[in-house]
Write an enzyme that holds these catalytic residues in place. Structure first.
Site, PDB file in Angstrom:
ATOM      1  N   ASP A  73      14.026  -8.624  13.872  1.00 28.85           N
ATOM      2  CA  ASP A  73      13.462 -10.078  14.443  1.00 28.85           C
ATOM      3  C   ASP A  73      14.906 -10.707  14.896  1.00 28.85           C
ATOM      4  OD1 ASP A  73      11.875 -12.262  15.301  1.00 28.85           O
ATOM      5  OD2 ASP A  73      11.514 -13.130  13.000  1.00 28.85           O
ATOM      6  N   ARG A  81      19.463 -11.916  12.501  1.00 26.64           N
ATOM      7  CA  ARG A  81      19.376 -11.214  11.205  1.00 26.64           C
ATOM      8  C   ARG A  81      20.793 -10.326  11.363  1.00 26.64           C
ATOM      9  NH1 ARG A  81      15.469 -14.412   9.720  1.00 26.64           N
ATOM     10  NH2 ARG A  81      13.753 -14.100  10.848  1.00 26.64           N
ATOM     11  N   ARG A 143      13.828 -22.147  19.731  1.00 27.49           N
ATOM     12  CA  ARG A 143      13.793 -20.668  19.903  1.00 27.49           C
ATOM     13  C   ARG A 143      13.069 -20.642  21.204  1.00 27.49           C
ATOM     14  NH1 ARG A 143       9.900 -19.300  14.718  1.00 27.49           N
ATOM     15  NH2 ARG A 143      10.192 -17.296  15.557  1.00 27.49           N
ATOM     16  N   LYS A 173       6.659 -12.986  22.320  1.00 27.71           N
ATOM     17  CA  LYS A 173       5.855 -13.502  21.313  1.00 27.71           C
ATOM     18  C   LYS A 173       5.759 -15.234  21.590  1.00 27.71           C
ATOM     19  CE  LYS A 173      10.016 -13.996  18.131  1.00 27.71           C
ATOM     20  NZ  LYS A 173      10.543 -13.664  16.871  1.00 27.71           N
ATOM     21  N   HIS A 174       4.851 -15.837  20.943  1.00 25.66           N
ATOM     22  CA  HIS A 174       3.706 -15.649  19.943  1.00 25.66           C
ATOM     23  C   HIS A 174       2.422 -15.860  20.576  1.00 25.66           C
ATOM     24  CE1 HIS A 174       7.184 -16.928  17.513  1.00 25.66           C
ATOM     25  NE2 HIS A 174       6.889 -16.028  16.625  1.00 25.66           N
ATOM     26  N   HIS A 186       3.949 -20.417   8.995  1.00 28.60           N
ATOM     27  CA  HIS A 186       4.354 -20.041   7.646  1.00 28.60           C
ATOM     28  C   HIS A 186       3.633 -20.763   6.376  1.00 28.60           C
ATOM     29  CE1 HIS A 186       7.686 -18.663  10.359  1.00 28.60           C
ATOM     30  NE2 HIS A 186       7.998 -17.763   9.501  1.00 28.60           N
ATOM     31  N   ASP A 258       2.262 -11.155  14.000  1.00 26.92           N
ATOM     32  CA  ASP A 258       3.307 -11.746  13.148  1.00 26.92           C
ATOM     33  C   ASP A 258       3.228 -11.388  11.840  1.00 26.92           C
ATOM     34  OD1 ASP A 258       5.540 -13.486  12.743  1.00 26.92           O
ATOM     35  OD2 ASP A 258       4.647 -15.269  13.493  1.00 26.92           O
TER      36      ASP A 258
END
Length: 511
Positions: A73, A81, A143, A173-174, A186, A258
């Site tokens: 990701d 990451r 983002r 995405k998304h 989340h 996701d």
């Protein structure tokens, strides 16, 4: 006879999973699972120390299957990451959308792909194709390439072209769009109440642009889109994945969920239930990458899929179709990775982009505050971030500014700091700034009342303070920013430090 005793069903169930794991070396259970049919894994910051270690990890995984899909990701920007420990050397989507140079976006994405390809990564869960039409969105924000559909569409396509030209598959995405939301998936289930026409006009065009650019994967969103399905989140909705994405939009590539452990779906259906419903709805691969990911979770999901086939909750034909699509994707991505020559050349395109994204503004009635001279005190307000952002990733202005001016002092404050120390602002912000220039750094100030209130108090005491916004700015009376970076990456901090000191005044664009 146990649910996992059928070897073929077991292999099919493993083929559709994309599990994460803990550690910087390949666990034995993952290596065994690859032999049992696992075709994908996903890596996070917890798996990465540096490029050499990452390359060794992916090589060990690929020794079990050369076509193994190794996903990550890596959006660049705030969601990184591979640079979680050091801070990103490339700005994120909002900075690129602000510059609005599609060629620059493509070059930045190619540079991301170059590094991922060299590390053995074959699938990147990026870019975010969401139109951030809600400025208070708690999970997308910087983002996104922006709040305009045309800008997001243009840069989504450019990012995909750049990344895939380096030998790494992109994932838009998304779907069908997470930009017009006020809840972080989340933690809960967001609801999109826009009608079909509005969604078609605002949210879907970037995904269409992604498909036209040849995107190899699309990631689903854990949100309720009532215009299409008033009961099931998009990830679990056949109306969204099959009727809209496959039939209406004509998408034929890989559909990946996701992270299935996110509260928006897992709290309602459980990990196994959400996994089965996603596959039945039309998803091909299920990402499960949380901190608790491991052997028990992966085996439990495989068991749940096998049992669902036996119970009739999931058609075996649908499972076989999903597994076939994963295997085809794996073969394509493996061949693509082998056919693109590694490029070891490092680039400073990220810093170039971050510098071009800087915007300097003049607060109404405020004195001219830039560039600052002399010694500096920096106050950074640190809000709680979405789980999409690694909380350990360095950000801010103090560190790069201290490298330019070693006498720089700084403090970082959280909401808890202010709650439990009534005079914290006076003692740690205003008092140390006496006789110094004061720079106040915020991140999404408009979304955090405690931050905007604290900034207002500081400006009453120090109207000559410089306010730097490193998040998603909100234009209006509550926007006190003098300088905006459109992201909190390491290079954005460097560019901001140059800007406030005048070291890169030529790169500033005033408005």
């Amino acid at each position: 006879m146990g649910a996992s005793s059928d070897p073929e069903l077991r292999r099919l169930s493993y083929a559709v999973l994309q599990p994460g794991f803990v550690g910087t070396t390949a666990p034995d259970w993952v290596l065994r699972a690859i032999s049992d049919g696992l075709h994908s894994v996903v890596l996070f910051g917890r798996n990465i120390v540096d490029g050499e270690q990452l390359a060794a990890l992916t090589a060990r995984l690929r020794a079990e299957n050369p076509d193994l899909v190794i996903a990550i990701d890596e959006e660049a920007g705030d969601v990184t990451r591979i640079e979680a420990l050091s801070g990103a050397t490339r700005p994120g989507n909002l900075a690129l959308g602000t510059v609005d140079d599609a060629d620059l976006t493509e070059r930045v994405a190619h540079d991301v792909g170059r590094e991922l390809h060299a590390a053995g990564i074959s699938l990147n869960y990026a870019p975010s194709a969401d139109v951030n039409s809600n400025a208070l969105n708690p999970v997308i924000g910087v983002r996104s390439f922006g709040a305009r559909t045309d800008v997001v569409s243009r840069h989504t396509a450019a990012w995909i072209s750049g990344l895939q030209s380096a030998g790494v598959a992109a994932c838009a995405k998304h779907f069908p769009g997470h930009g017009d939301t006020a809840v972080d998936s989340h933690h809960g289930l967001p609801t999109v109440t826009a009608g079909v026409e509005e969604i078609a006009w605002t949210a879907l065009p970037p995904f269409i642009a992604a498909m036209e650019a040849g995107v190899r994967a699309v990631m689903t969103a854990h949100l309720l889109v009532t215009a299409y399905d008033p009961e099931l989140p998009a990830t679990l909705s056949r109306r969204v994945l099959e009727d809209l994405l496959r039939r209406e939009l004509g998408y034929t590539g890989l559909v990946v969920t996701d992270a299935i452990e996110m509260a928006a779906v897992a709290d309602r259906y459980g990990l196994g239930g959400a996994t089965v419903k996603a596959l039945a709805a039309g998803a091909d691969a299920v990402c499960v990458g949380g901190e608790n990911a491991g052997q028990a979770v992966a085996e439990g999901l495989a068991d749940a899929v096998v049992q669902a086939v036996r119970d009739g909750a999931l058609a075996e034909e649908r499972l076989a179709e999903a597994a076939t699509r994963v295997r085809r994707f794996a073969a394509w991505s493996g061949e693509r990775a082998r056919s693109v020559a590694p490029d070891p050349t490092r680039s400073d395109i990220g810093l170039t982009a971050a510098r071009r994204a800087i915007r300097v503004r003049r607060r109404p009635g405020a004195p001219e505050v830039l560039p600052v001279s002399g010694e500096v005190h920096v106050v950074e307000f640190s809000p709680e971030m979405s789980l999409a952002v690694d909380g350990h990733t360095p950000w801010g202005l103090a560190a790069p500014l201290r490298r330019m001016r070693p006498a720089t002092t700084s403090v970082r404050l959280t909401e808890t700091d202010l709650d439990h120390a009534g005079r914290m602002l006076e003692r740690r912000a205003l008092a140390p700034a006496a006789g110094r220039a004061l720079i106040v750094v915020v991140r999404d100030a408009a979304r955090h009342r405690w931050v905007s209130d604290a900034v207002a108090r500081l400006l009453r005491g120090r109207p000559d303070a410089v306010v730097v916004e490193m998040g998603f700015p909100r234009d209006g009376a509550d926007d006190a920013a003098d300088l905006v970076t459109y992201g909190a990456t390491r290079v954005s901090g460097i560019a901001a430090a140059e800007a406030v000191t005048g070291a890169a005044a030529h790169a500033l664009l005033r408005r």
